[in-house]
Motif scaffolding. Structure first.
Motif, PDB file in Angstrom:
ATOM      1  N   ILE A  85       2.496   7.741  -5.115  1.00 39.73           N
ATOM      2  CA  ILE A  85       3.338   8.873  -4.812  1.00 39.73           C
ATOM      3  C   ILE A  85       4.234   8.471  -3.535  1.00 39.73           C
ATOM      4  CG2 ILE A  85       3.261  11.130  -4.045  1.00 39.73           C
ATOM      5  CD1 ILE A  85       0.370  11.318  -5.134  1.00 39.73           C
ATOM      6  N   LEU A  86       5.501   8.600  -3.782  1.00 37.89           N
ATOM      7  CA  LEU A  86       6.580   8.393  -2.553  1.00 37.89           C
ATOM      8  C   LEU A  86       7.077   9.999  -2.123  1.00 37.89           C
ATOM      9  CD1 LEU A  86       8.626   5.563  -3.976  1.00 37.89           C
ATOM     10  CD2 LEU A  86       6.343   5.320  -2.819  1.00 37.89           C
ATOM     11  N   ILE A  87       7.047   9.914  -0.784  1.00 38.83           N
ATOM     12  CA  ILE A  87       7.657  11.095  -0.161  1.00 38.83           C
ATOM     13  C   ILE A  87       8.266  10.848   0.690  1.00 38.83           C
ATOM     14  CG2 ILE A  87       7.278  13.422   0.866  1.00 38.83           C
ATOM     15  CD1 ILE A  87       4.642  13.719  -0.288  1.00 38.83           C
ATOM     16  N   ARG A  88       9.676  11.053   0.935  1.00 35.44           N
ATOM     17  CA  ARG A  88      10.728  10.996   2.194  1.00 35.44           C
ATOM     18  C   ARG A  88      10.319  12.229   3.015  1.00 35.44           C
ATOM     19  NH1 ARG A  88      17.120  11.766   2.649  1.00 35.44           N
ATOM     20  NH2 ARG A  88      17.100  11.425   5.025  1.00 35.44           N
ATOM     21  N   HIS A  89      10.289  11.954   4.091  1.00 37.03           N
ATOM     22  CA  HIS A  89       9.895  13.014   5.184  1.00 37.03           C
ATOM     23  C   HIS A  89      10.831  14.286   5.245  1.00 37.03           C
ATOM     24  CE1 HIS A  89      13.285  12.339   7.923  1.00 37.03           C
ATOM     25  NE2 HIS A  89      13.194  11.255   7.667  1.00 37.03           N
ATOM     26  N   ASP A  94       2.234  -6.876   0.096  1.00 37.24           N
ATOM     27  CA  ASP A  94       0.928  -7.661   0.751  1.00 37.24           C
ATOM     28  C   ASP A  94       0.061  -6.552   1.029  1.00 37.24           C
ATOM     29  OD1 ASP A  94       2.611  -9.740   1.009  1.00 37.24           O
ATOM     30  OD2 ASP A  94       2.855  -9.920   3.205  1.00 37.24           O
ATOM     31  N   ASN A  95       0.506  -5.267   1.492  1.00 43.97           N
ATOM     32  CA  ASN A  95      -0.726  -4.316   1.640  1.00 43.97           C
ATOM     33  C   ASN A  95      -0.827  -3.153   0.595  1.00 43.97           C
ATOM     34  OD1 ASN A  95      -1.238  -5.243   4.842  1.00 43.97           O
ATOM     35  ND2 ASN A  95       0.848  -5.273   4.353  1.00 43.97           N
ATOM     36  N   ILE A  96       0.263  -2.849   0.067  1.00 41.44           N
ATOM     37  CA  ILE A  96      -0.005  -1.730  -0.988  1.00 41.44           C
ATOM     38  C   ILE A  96      -0.323  -2.069  -2.322  1.00 41.44           C
ATOM     39  CG2 ILE A  96       1.168   0.581  -1.376  1.00 41.44           C
ATOM     40  CD1 ILE A  96       2.593   0.650   1.107  1.00 41.44           C
ATOM     41  N   GLU A  97       0.400  -2.929  -2.673  1.00 46.40           N
ATOM     42  CA  GLU A  97       0.311  -3.376  -4.364  1.00 46.40           C
ATOM     43  C   GLU A  97      -1.095  -3.804  -4.558  1.00 46.40           C
ATOM     44  OE1 GLU A  97       4.090  -4.969  -5.557  1.00 46.40           O
ATOM     45  OE2 GLU A  97       2.808  -6.089  -7.085  1.00 46.40           O
ATOM     46  N   PRO A  98      -1.915  -4.362  -3.640  1.00 45.61           N
ATOM     47  CA  PRO A  98      -3.370  -4.814  -3.782  1.00 45.61           C
ATOM     48  C   PRO A  98      -4.209  -3.776  -4.053  1.00 45.61           C
ATOM     49  CG  PRO A  98      -2.465  -6.245  -1.957  1.00 45.61           C
ATOM     50  CD  PRO A  98      -1.357  -5.187  -2.382  1.00 45.61           C
ATOM     51  N   LYS A  99      -3.817  -2.541  -3.289  1.00 42.57           N
ATOM     52  CA  LYS A  99      -4.718  -1.344  -3.427  1.00 42.57           C
ATOM     53  C   LYS A  99      -4.418  -0.655  -4.769  1.00 42.57           C
ATOM     54  CE  LYS A  99      -5.767  -0.298   1.137  1.00 42.57           C
ATOM     55  NZ  LYS A  99      -6.035  -1.854   1.574  1.00 42.57           N
ATOM     56  N   LEU A 100      -3.011  -0.823  -5.329  1.00 43.72           N
ATOM     57  CA  LEU A 100      -2.881  -0.030  -6.605  1.00 43.72           C
ATOM     58  C   LEU A 100      -3.532  -1.171  -7.617  1.00 43.72           C
ATOM     59  CD1 LEU A 100       0.756   0.378  -5.936  1.00 43.72           C
ATOM     60  CD2 LEU A 100      -0.931   2.438  -6.199  1.00 43.72           C
ATOM     61  N   ALA A 101      -3.557  -2.119  -7.474  1.00 47.28           N
ATOM     62  CA  ALA A 101      -4.093  -3.302  -8.495  1.00 47.28           C
ATOM     63  C   ALA A 101      -5.738  -3.012  -8.419  1.00 47.28           C
ATOM     64  CB  ALA A 101      -3.830  -4.631  -8.060  1.00 47.28           C
ATOM     65  N   ALA A 102      -6.080  -2.445  -7.355  1.00 43.85           N
ATOM     66  CA  ALA A 102      -7.927  -2.178  -7.370  1.00 43.85           C
ATOM     67  C   ALA A 102      -7.936  -0.973  -7.931  1.00 43.85           C
ATOM     68  CB  ALA A 102      -8.346  -2.438  -5.861  1.00 43.85           C
ATOM     69  N   GLY A 103      -6.858  -0.273  -8.225  1.00 45.47           N
ATOM     70  CA  GLY A 103      -7.423   1.215  -9.052  1.00 45.47           C
ATOM     71  C   GLY A 103      -6.991   2.331  -7.821  1.00 45.47           C
ATOM     72  N   LYS A 104      -6.647   1.889  -6.857  1.00 54.21           N
ATOM     73  CA  LYS A 104      -6.695   3.169  -5.512  1.00 54.21           C
ATOM     74  C   LYS A 104      -5.226   3.902  -5.731  1.00 54.21           C
ATOM     75  CE  LYS A 104     -10.200   1.760  -3.009  1.00 54.21           C
ATOM     76  NZ  LYS A 104     -11.498   2.179  -3.428  1.00 54.21           N
ATOM     77  N   ASN A 105      -5.246   5.192  -5.878  1.00 54.03           N
ATOM     78  CA  ASN A 105      -4.074   5.965  -6.107  1.00 54.03           C
ATOM     79  C   ASN A 105      -3.457   6.095  -4.441  1.00 54.03           C
ATOM     80  OD1 ASN A 105      -4.263   6.617  -8.535  1.00 54.03           O
ATOM     81  ND2 ASN A 105      -5.238   8.605  -8.082  1.00 54.03           N
ATOM     82  N   VAL A 106      -2.251   5.612  -4.208  1.00 52.24           N
ATOM     83  CA  VAL A 106      -1.627   5.442  -2.824  1.00 52.24           C
ATOM     84  C   VAL A 106      -0.523   6.475  -2.564  1.00 52.24           C
ATOM     85  CG1 VAL A 106      -0.396   4.055  -1.604  1.00 52.24           C
ATOM     86  CG2 VAL A 106      -2.407   3.154  -2.920  1.00 52.24           C
ATOM     87  N   MET A 107      -0.574   7.190  -1.545  1.00 53.02           N
ATOM     88  CA  MET A 107       0.633   7.996  -1.163  1.00 53.02           C
ATOM     89  C   MET A 107       1.489   7.411  -0.012  1.00 53.02           C
ATOM     90  SD  MET A 107       0.859  11.917  -0.215  1.00 53.02           S
ATOM     91  CE  MET A 107       1.117  12.073   1.840  1.00 53.02           C
ATOM     92  N   ILE A 108       2.830   7.049  -0.286  1.00 48.38           N
ATOM     93  CA  ILE A 108       3.450   6.683   0.998  1.00 48.38           C
ATOM     94  C   ILE A 108       4.422   7.769   1.454  1.00 48.38           C
ATOM     95  CG2 ILE A 108       5.218   4.677   1.920  1.00 48.38           C
ATOM     96  CD1 ILE A 108       4.365   3.180  -0.679  1.00 48.38           C
ATOM     97  N   ALA A 109       4.390   7.829   2.859  1.00 45.66           N
ATOM     98  CA  ALA A 109       5.248   8.981   3.469  1.00 45.66           C
ATOM     99  C   ALA A 109       6.303   8.121   4.277  1.00 45.66           C
ATOM    100  CB  ALA A 109       4.498  10.103   4.373  1.00 45.66           C
TER     101      ALA A 109
END
Ligand SMILES: O=C(O)[C@H](O)COP(=O)(O)O
Length: 329
Positions: free
Chosen positions: A76-80, A236-251
């Motif tokens: 999930i991407l959110i602009r502030h 380097d930091n976010i894609e590996p989390k997604l590859a590990a099946g983690k749902n990620v939000m970026i604000a």
């Protein structure tokens, strides 16, 4: 008493560092098949250690990990939301100003739109407007997990912010601040009024500074320069989390997110210049088998659309509904 730190419960891996060039900026070739495969095994091993260390209380907790395949995750991407300087029409860049009341409302509204999507980890820029947005959005979430900012700025900060209950950790969401996700540095335009600057230097010049791909404003960053650090951090930091099946939000911000979207959607330098992001509107991607699939902006929690994006999200929703009396009284 459990001794593992909250930081330790987060899977963190570096990606391969070879680079390819696209539209003039260098991006990490972590999508190369062989290296991806090797990393994936490591990620799976570490993810299972982290899961086994967690004390789950079956009657009160949805086993989210059991609902996810490791190769599928939501991003999930959110602009502030609107900031005090957005309101005044000032170039903001890396100046750290808070949200307006309208921005606070936008963040809350964004939170409602994603309130049924499970979030495992949150990344924000180091700027307060992105962090406020992430926090305000998460307090709307159905699961009521507590977002906790990780302080890695010193060993002492890490030690002093440890959490000593695995159950509490399981009911928390780590929030990782990263300067690389900051708004692009607007140089000598920071603090100037956008309208007055256009009158002084000409509309064309100011449009070039704001929307060209590789022309930086005076002493500031071009979108290309911003993309270099934001996309490298993402890989380097976010894609590996997604590859590990983690749902990620970026604000994050207009330009750091435009950079990341350019990478996700494989936009050209020409295409990215016409990409505009609204404040406080979440965008959903599904990461599956190494690919990002754009799913647009999730609708409100009362509408079913968002759950149809993956079978796993649909199952998660069903489980939420079943357990809602226990979790969300
Ligand atoms: O930094 C700013 O002023 C804004 O957040 C983004 O500005 P822009 O629309 O000029 O890129």
């Amino acid at each position: 008493m459990a001794t593992a730190t909250f930081h330790q419960s987060i899977v963190s891996l570096a990606s391969p560092s070879s680079t390819i060039s696209q539209c003039g900026f260098k991006i990490d070739s972590s999508l190369s098949f062989t290296s991806k495969k090797i990393n994936f095994c490591k990620i799976k091993a570490m993810a299972s250690v982290s899961y086994n260390n967690t004390l789950l209380s079956p009657s009160k907790t949805i086993p989210e990990n059991s609902l996810k395949k490791p190769n599928e995750a939501a991003l999930i991407l959110i602009r502030h939301g609107e900031s005090l300087w957005n309101e005044k029409n000032l170039f903001t860049g890396c100046v750290d100003v808070p949200l307006t009341e309208k921005g606070v409302e936008e963040a809350i509204e964004a939170g409602k739109r994603i309130s049924n999507i499970p979030v495992d980890v949150i990344f924000t820029s180091s700027l307060i407007r992105a962090q406020m947005t992430a926090m305000l959005a998460m307090i709307q979430h159905r699961r009521k997990k507590v977002p906790i900012i990780l302080h890695d700025e010193s060993e002492q900060a890490k030690t002093w912010s440890q959490v000593f209950s695995d159950e509490t950790k399981n009911q928390s969401i780590p929030v990782i601040p990263a300067w690389q996700l900051n708004e692009r540095m607007y140089g000598e335009l920071q603090g100037l009024n956008k309208q007055e600057t256009a009158e002084r230097y000409g509309k064309q010049q100011v449009h070039e500074w704001r929307r060209s791909y590789d022309i930086p404003p005076p002493k500031g960053e071009s979108l290309e320069m911003c993309a270099e650090r934001a996309v490298a951090y993402f890989q380097d930091n976010i894609e590996p989390k997604l590859a590990a099946g983690k749902n990620v939000m970026i604000a994050a911000h207009g330009n750091s997110l435009r950079s990341i979207i350019m990478y996700l959607d494989k936009l050209t330098c020409q295409e990215v210049i016409s990409l505009e992001l609204s404040t406080g509107i979440p965008l959903l991607y599904i990461f599956k088998e190494g690919k990002f699939m754009k799913r647009g902006s999730p609708v409100g929690p009362t509408e079913a659309g968002v759950y149809a994006y993956t079978k796993r999200l649909a199952q998660y929703r069903q489980k939420l509904e079943e357990d809602s009396e226990v979790i969300c009284p």
